[in-house]
Design an enzyme around this catalytic site. Structure first.
Site, mmCIF file in Angstrom:
data_model
loop_
_atom_site.group_PDB
_atom_site.id
_atom_site.type_symbol
_atom_site.label_atom_id
_atom_site.label_comp_id
_atom_site.label_asym_id
_atom_site.label_seq_id
_atom_site.Cartn_x
_atom_site.Cartn_y
_atom_site.Cartn_z
ATOM 1 N N GLY A 13 -2.856 -5.424 -9.279
ATOM 2 C CA GLY A 13 -2.749 -5.334 -7.825
ATOM 3 C C GLY A 13 -4.099 -5.499 -7.161
ATOM 4 C CB SER A 15 -4.264 -9.691 -3.996
ATOM 5 O OG SER A 15 -3.166 -8.833 -3.721
ATOM 6 C CB VAL A 16 -4.568 -6.373 -0.463
ATOM 7 C CG1 VAL A 16 -4.349 -7.810 -0.022
ATOM 8 C CG2 VAL A 16 -3.281 -5.826 -1.096
ATOM 9 C CB ILE A 18 -6.720 0.936 -3.925
ATOM 10 C CG1 ILE A 18 -6.528 1.966 -2.812
ATOM 11 C CG2 ILE A 18 -7.392 1.582 -5.139
ATOM 12 C CD1 ILE A 18 -5.506 3.047 -3.135
ATOM 13 C CD GLU A 44 -7.468 -18.944 -6.560
ATOM 14 O OE1 GLU A 44 -7.286 -19.396 -5.399
ATOM 15 O OE2 GLU A 44 -6.898 -19.407 -7.568
ATOM 16 C CE1 TYR A 161 4.473 4.997 -4.275
ATOM 17 C CE2 TYR A 161 4.193 7.047 -3.050
ATOM 18 C CZ TYR A 161 3.659 5.965 -3.723
ATOM 19 O OH TYR A 161 2.303 5.853 -3.844
ATOM 20 C CD GLU A 197 -7.645 2.463 8.419
ATOM 21 O OE1 GLU A 197 -7.591 1.639 9.339
ATOM 22 O OE2 GLU A 197 -8.445 3.413 8.399
ATOM 23 N N GLY A 199 -2.729 -1.605 3.411
ATOM 24 C CA GLY A 199 -1.500 -2.196 3.943
ATOM 25 C C GLY A 199 -0.248 -1.516 3.422
#
Length: 255
Positions: A13, A15-16, A18, A44, A161, A197, A199
């Site tokens: 994970g 890409s964004v 953490i 990338e 969750y 904080e 997405g």
């Protein structure tokens, strides 16, 4: 962190949020980081930023759907071929769907189980096997957990969750015990944040962006960089120190 220079870390994970912050921090400390996600465009871009900044490590993007075991196994095979294997595994990827226990969709529950529990377990197993076959005795497996893995809050949309994160709490301690039984010095840690904080809330409340935004506006939240600092702290601990769990909240967070 000097002993980790040039060694290989897998960050799921990446890409964004953490994952991206952790990947950047590890590259800054000279590690060779394989960052995986379903889409690698942002990884990338981050890799190019790290290179331009002159960081001593490298970031290698890898496209992988963690809900698909075959893709996970293929990724570990590629890492073995190209980089010998994994020395540090950061199981960061996770998601929440707004599916209450009384009315939730089975598909949403299954997606959370696949990514939050099964992928963590598969990556952990494969990372350990990678370390074992190369006689790596000082590796580290870090699970990014949640305070929801330690307490159940009265919000129906996160109850399932929370169950998956309670599983991560149990899996991390079970892993620690099995590593001791195997007479290895590989360590297992989970890091359990409160509100960070990222997405995350916008994906949880994807039909209600105002509610998602309000999640982060009520208090001063943790930043992804705070989580990256916690990862560096864990990895920097002397080899005889086993950090089991870091529980961290924003100072202003109540529950």
């Amino acid at each position: 962190m000097e002993r980790w220079t040039g060694r290989v870390a897998l960050v799921t994970g990446a890409s964004v949020g953490i994952g991206a912050a952790v990947a950047r921090a590890l590259v800054q400390h000279g590690m060779k980081v394989v960052g995986c996600a379903r889409s690698v465009d942002k990884i990338e871009k981050l890799a190019a930023e790290c290179q331009s900044a002159g960081y001593p490590g490298t970031l290698i993007p890898y496209k992988c759907d963690l809900s698909n075991e075959e893709e996970i196994l293929s990724m570990f095979s590629a890492i073995r071929t190209l980089h010998q294997g994994v020395d540090v595994c950061i199981n960061n990827a996770g998601l929440a769907r707004p599916e209450p226990l009384l009315s939730g969709k089975t598909e949403g529950w299954r997606t959370m189980i696949d990514v939050n529990v099964m992928a963590v377990s598969i990556c952990t197993r494969e990372a350990y096997q990678s370390m074992k076959e190369r006689n790596i005795d000082d590796g580290h497996i870090i699970n990014i957990n949640s305070m929801n893995g330690h307490s159940v809050v009265p919000q129906s949309v996160v109850h399932f969750y929370s169950a998956t994160k309670y599983a991560v709490t149990a899996l991390t301690e079970g892993l620690r015990q099995e590593l001791r039984e195997a007479r290895t010095h590989i360590r297992a840690t989970c890091i359990s944040p409160g509100l960070v904080e990222t997405g995350f809330a916008f994906k949880l409340h994807d039909n209600d962006p105002e509610r998602a935004a309000a999640t982060y506006e009520s208090i001063r939240c943790l930043k992804a960089e705070d989580m990256a600092s916690a990862v560096i702290y864990v990895l920097s601990a002397p080899p005889h120190v086993q950090i089991g769990d870091i529980q961290m909240r924003p100072t202003e967070q109540i529950s």
